[in-house]
Design a protein around this motif. Structure first.
Motif: not given
Length: 236
Positions: A95-98, A136-138, A170-177, A186-192
């Motif tokens: 996931l990513e924040v857009v 992710v938010l939790q 959204v998904y990283a793929s949708d941020a890319h699209a 990018v959302i840090p790995r520990q939260d993703n």
């Protein structure tokens, strides 16, 4: 002369025959986030929507040959109902924040989604990306208050690209699209979280050869390359 006319008539009559199995295309129900990748892989007729909507369609008897979803719980619902063959995982996602281009609200990460001056949109909890977003938010300890809850990831993204929202998950793929229409953070790995995508042949399929051929294309080197080029992670 009579023989020649007979052969010509037979040849013309052959044009009315049903198409061979080799020319059949599978009808594929696919999660909205797969739109760009599957259109590149091609070789099928696609219907894209939120995974929860696709499950309902199949449960209600919608004709399909293959179903590809954005999480395993929804696929397991179909497995338990004996509506699909054994699924296989073909891709993963994060996931990513857009935010809007230029990031006018200066959003740096998940914590900013709790700000009163940032309008946030998320997917509904019934949608895989909505469920993942809440995880992710939790994990990050962030209490976001979304203005709306959308029914697929493309609708979530559209709220940002249209200017109706300042930020979304959204998904990283949708941020890319989204390309230049949105900026991914990018959302840090520990939260993703890692989103897992399974695919399966529909048991009621009338085009099983075409269905299996499409799944083979998705799992092939070229199919996996197309998925990675669109922001997905490999299945393994």
């Amino acid at each position: 002369m009579v023989f020649a006319l007979f052969v010509l008539a037979a040849a013309c009559g052959g044009s009315n025959h049903a198409p061979s199995k080799a020319s059949e295309k599978a009808t594929v129900l696919a999660a909205a986030s797969l739109t760009e990748s599957f259109n590149q892989i091609s070789g099928a007729t696609f219907s894209f929507a939120g995974s929860q909507a696709l499950v309902t369609q199949l449960q209600e008897g919608s004709p399909a040959d293959v179903i590809a979803l954005a999480d395993e719980p929804h696929m397991q619902t179909l497995v338990k109902a004996h509506l699909v063959d054994t699924p296989v995982v073909f891709a993963r996602n994060t996931l990513e924040v857009v935010v809007a281009p230029g990031n006018p609200k200066h959003v740096k990460g998940l914590a900013d989604l709790a700000r009163d001056d940032v309008t946030v949109v998320l997917a509904d909890p019934s949608v895989p990306v909505g469920s993942y977003s809440r995880q992710v938010l939790q994990r990050a300890g962030v209490a976001a208050h979304p203005r709306s809850l959308e029914l697929d990831v493309k609708a979530v993204l559209a709220k940002v690209t249209s200017g109706e929202a300042d930020a979304a998950i959204v998904y990283a793929s949708d941020a890319h699209a989204a390309g230049a229409k949105a900026l991914g953070i990018v959302i840090p790995r520990q939260d993703n979280v890692i989103a897992t995508y399974p695919i399966a042949v529909v048991r009621a399929s009338k085009h099983r050869a075409a269905a299996n051929a499409f799944i083979r294309r998705v799992l092939s080197t070229d199919g996996q390359r197309a998925l990675r080029a669109n922001g997905f992670l490999s299945a393994s």
